[in-house]
Scaffold this active site. Structure first.
Site, PDB file in Angstrom:
ATOM      1  CE  LYS A   1       6.187   0.834   4.632  1.00 25.23           C
ATOM      2  NZ  LYS A   1       5.127   1.202   5.570  1.00 25.23           N
TER       3      LYS A   1
ATOM      4  NE  ARG B   1       4.089  -0.072  -4.921  1.00 26.35           N
ATOM      5  CZ  ARG B   1       3.956  -0.129  -3.606  1.00 26.35           C
ATOM      6  NH1 ARG B   1       2.793  -0.432  -3.065  1.00 26.35           N
ATOM      7  NH2 ARG B   1       4.979   0.105  -2.822  1.00 26.35           N
TER       8      ARG B   1
ATOM      9  CD  GLU C   1       2.635  -2.784   8.433  1.00 25.05           C
ATOM     10  OE1 GLU C   1       2.382  -2.969   7.224  1.00 25.05           O
ATOM     11  OE2 GLU C   1       3.093  -3.652   9.182  1.00 25.05           O
TER      12      GLU C   1
HETATM   13  P1  ATP Z   1       6.133  -0.522   0.846  1.00 24.31           P
HETATM   14  O1  ATP Z   1       5.773  -1.340  -0.351  1.00 24.31           O
HETATM   15  O2  ATP Z   1       7.176   0.504   0.581  1.00 24.31           O
HETATM   16  O3  ATP Z   1       6.402  -1.330   2.058  1.00 24.31           O
HETATM   17  P2  ATP Z   1       3.493  -0.156   1.790  1.00 24.31           P
HETATM   18  O4  ATP Z   1       2.379  -0.071   0.836  1.00 24.31           O
HETATM   19  O5  ATP Z   1       3.650  -1.442   2.464  1.00 24.31           O
HETATM   20  O6  ATP Z   1       4.834   0.332   1.106  1.00 24.31           O
HETATM   21  P3  ATP Z   1       2.170   1.427   3.745  1.00 24.31           P
HETATM   22  O7  ATP Z   1       2.711   2.019   4.979  1.00 24.31           O
HETATM   23  O8  ATP Z   1       1.168   0.350   3.862  1.00 24.31           O
HETATM   24  O9  ATP Z   1       3.421   0.945   2.898  1.00 24.31           O
HETATM   25  O10 ATP Z   1       1.642   2.552   2.764  1.00 24.31           O
HETATM   26  C1  ATP Z   1       0.787   3.578   3.155  1.00 24.31           C
HETATM   27  C2  ATP Z   1       0.048   4.080   1.946  1.00 24.31           C
HETATM   28  O11 ATP Z   1       0.967   4.508   0.957  1.00 24.31           O
HETATM   29  C3  ATP Z   1      -0.798   2.985   1.327  1.00 24.31           C
HETATM   30  O12 ATP Z   1      -2.074   3.515   1.044  1.00 24.31           O
HETATM   31  C4  ATP Z   1      -0.073   2.619   0.077  1.00 24.31           C
HETATM   32  O13 ATP Z   1      -0.978   2.243  -0.911  1.00 24.31           O
HETATM   33  C5  ATP Z   1       0.652   3.925  -0.281  1.00 24.31           C
HETATM   34  N1  ATP Z   1       1.887   3.673  -1.035  1.00 24.31           N
HETATM   35  C6  ATP Z   1       2.918   2.879  -0.678  1.00 24.31           C
HETATM   36  N2  ATP Z   1       3.845   2.843  -1.641  1.00 24.31           N
HETATM   37  C7  ATP Z   1       3.394   3.642  -2.651  1.00 24.31           C
HETATM   38  C8  ATP Z   1       3.906   4.028  -3.947  1.00 24.31           C
HETATM   39  N3  ATP Z   1       5.064   3.586  -4.406  1.00 24.31           N
HETATM   40  N4  ATP Z   1       3.150   4.866  -4.691  1.00 24.31           N
HETATM   41  C9  ATP Z   1       1.977   5.334  -4.243  1.00 24.31           C
HETATM   42  N5  ATP Z   1       1.447   5.019  -3.048  1.00 24.31           N
HETATM   43  C10 ATP Z   1       2.141   4.184  -2.257  1.00 24.31           C
HETATM   44 MG    MG Z   2       1.458  -1.952   3.153  1.00 25.93          MG
END
Ligand code: ATP
Ligand code: MG
Length: 567
Positions: free
Chosen positions: A276, A266, A42
């Protein structure tokens, strides 16, 4: 990495995701279609090292099986998304070493998602709901209690169509109505209790501008976006496991390509916060100097700090993939980074806290050059000439007027080696009015040139040095962990995660003395300042002002932990 023409299926399966894909590849589950994955960020922040894990899985596994990976921006939330983030994400994915097959945006699918919403309404599977957000929450029930049907649940198809079309036409204010899927208010899975599909939001989108005033929810857009792109293996983190039945429900109702989702753990790292939203707060409150502050776990931050994509990929692979969330020691990341830098970093001498060393029996005005290997690990890196003269800088820590027990460095009467140069013996100290040592006087043994004495005399210490007349000045930024606790979320009542910030995570050394060859350092160069650590040039460098970042100190605490675990 480039996708290989001949998929390497002989690689032994080393995690459950690879096993699943290998099996689907072998049985041709999707016919002759290739393995298709996607990385779906995102664009509401910069990528962090947790995302690096997802990227390595999505791109890495597709590559192994000759498949393809799309970069897809899941841009369904106009209020938090910006082009700046889109640009940085593309840069970071490429920096990690991956190239996408297609660049996609969920926003490109807005027209199709809208058509599908109409289709679900016509099939009696979606309805316009006028409850407020609060009421929707109350009606939803809890984990132990079923939800209640909305009073709008049984609107006629005609009324729903009319209202939804008028929602899109902008007739209603934000928050006044939503479109919901008609599934099951008693489902044990809360995601299935008539989830919201569309909300009204008169907001300008970074790509579609003001074309839309209704926006799909992430959960309505995500599964269908996968399906549109014929994603065969849609891999995401564990928190989406409960959403999977909903994604499947939409796909089944619409009868579209059946993308299959798989969840993995994760990446969590000790002393590191990977959210984020919270990272944005650090930036907005100026707790750090921007998204690319070298203390940040963002990919742009650790890149600026001097970390390399090779080391990050190695670390992510070593950290592994599983079905339960855990935590990985930050020392493991540092270990792989040191390992990489030890092989590639050019050696140089730099004195961070200079103390003048005067060689009384060395001719004034004389200069000579000693030849030094650029990288003992890599003979092809060659050698360089380092100037030597009567007045040098050494580290303040390398001299003690009164040496403590087991102090083998310089002290009055003690002989040490100046690396690649000569043996010197300290004689006297010079002090200022306050009693601080401002210079150490010593004598040298001219026969020990190159760092060995012909009579086989041994010394217990070898020290780095810089010729004072030839030294160049630089600012050096030393970084420590951004958080003070292994688990930044280990909080006292009423505390916020930012209360666990380490107040000493940045130390600036204003005037370090460097050997002159470092004047030609380039941003992409990596250095080991002998006995001090790994360093790289910072982009704040300007003509006349060099700035270096310490990537890591030399001490490898991880190797020690490993050793301890083995014994
Ligand atoms: P955050 O929790 O940092 O806001 P998010 O999951 O909301 O992260 P996205 O932009 O939706 O951020 O993430 C893109 C991809 O990265 C998704 O498929 C998510 O599952 C993966 N992802 C995000 N954080 C992690 C992590 N700590 N370890 C592994 N994969 C991750
Ligand atoms: Mg997300």
């Amino acid at each position: 990495m480039e996708s290989s023409d001949s998929p390497n299926i002989s690689t032994p399966p080393s995690n459950f995701l690879r096993e699943i894909i290998a099996e689907d590849f072998r049985t041709k589950k999707y016919g002759n279609a290739v393995i298709q994955t996607r990385f779906p960020p995102e664009p509401n922040g910069y990528l962090h090292i947790g995302h690096a894990k997802a990227i390595c899985i999505d791109f890495g596994l597709a590559d192994e099986f000759g498949g393809k990976t799309n970069l897809r921006f899941d841009d369904t939330n106009p209020e938090k998304e910006e082009q700046e983030y889109v640009d940085s994400i593309m840069e970071d994915v490429r920096w990690l070493g991956f190239e996408w097959e297609r660049l996609c945006y969920a926003s490109d699918y807005f027209p199709r998602l809208y058509e599908w919403a109409l289709q679900l309404i016509r099939a009696g599977k979606a309805y316009v709901n006028d409850l407020s957000a609060d009421e929707i929450r109350q009606y939803r029930g809890t984990l132990t209690e079923p939800g209640k049907d909305s009073p709008y649940r049984n609107r006629s198809v005609e009324e729903n169509l009319d209202l939804f079309i008028r929602m899109k036409a902008g007739e209603f204010p934000d928050g006044s109505r939503v479109l919901r899927a008609k599934i099951d208010m008693a489902s044990p899975n809360l995601n299935m209790r008539d989830p919201v599909m569309y909300r009204i939001l008169h907001a300008t989108h970074h790509r579609t501008g003001d074309e839309w005033c209704i926006y799909p929810m992430y959960d309505y857009a995500h599964g269908q976006s996968d399906s549109i792109e014929c994603v065969t293996h849609s891999m995401c983190t564990l928190e989406f496991a409960d959403h999977q039945p909903l994604y499947r429900w939409y796909i089944e109702q619409l009868g579209i390509f059946p993308s299959q989702q798989f969840e993995f753990d994760r990446l969590n790292i000790t002393y590191t916060m990977l959210s984020k939203r919270k990272l944005l707060q650090l930036v907005q409150e100026h707790r750090v100097n921007g998204w690319d502050d070298p203390r940040m776990p963002t990919l742009c931050g650790i890149r600026r700090r001097g970390f390399t994509p090779e080391a990050i990929r190695t670390f992510v692979a070593a950290a592994g993939v599983s079905r339960t969330n855990g935590s990985t020691d930050v020392e493991m990341l540092e270990h792989f980074q040191r390992d990489d830098l030890n092989r590639r970093a050019r050696r140089a001498m730099a004195v961070l806290r200079p103390l003048k060393l005067v060689i009384d029996n060395y001719p004034a005005g004389k200069e000579e050059f000693v030849e030094v290997a650029n990288n003992p690990e890599d003979p092809s890196a060659g050698t360089r000439q380092v100037p030597f003269s009567r007045e040098l800088y050494i580290e303040q820590d390398d001299f003690r007027e009164v040496p403590p027990p087991k102090y083998y460095r310089l002290s009055p009467g003690k002989e040490v080696r100046l690396r690649n140069a000569y043996f010197v013996t300290a004689q006297t100290v010079e002090k200022d009015a306050a009693g601080n040592i401002v210079a150490v006087h010593c004598t040298y043994d001219p026969a020990s040139r190159g760092g060995n004495s012909p009579d086989g005399r041994k010394v217990k210490s070898t020290m780095h040095w810089v010729s004072a007349a030839h030294a160049i000045s630089a600012e050096i930024r030393l970084y420590d962990k951004l958080f003070a606790k292994p688990d930044p979320y280990d909080l006292e009542e009423g505390q916020d995660v930012l209360d666990n910030l380490n107040p000493n995570s940045l130390e600036i050394v204003a005037d370090a003395k460097l050997e002159p060859s470092l004047a030609n350092a380039r941003l992409e160069d990596r250095f080991q300042f002998e006995r001090v650590g790994y360093f790289c040039l910072d982009p704040d460098t300007k003509p006349g002002k060099l700035v270096f970042n310490r990537t890591l100190p030399l001490k490898d605490s991880w190797a020690k932990i490993e050793k301890k675990a083995r014994t």
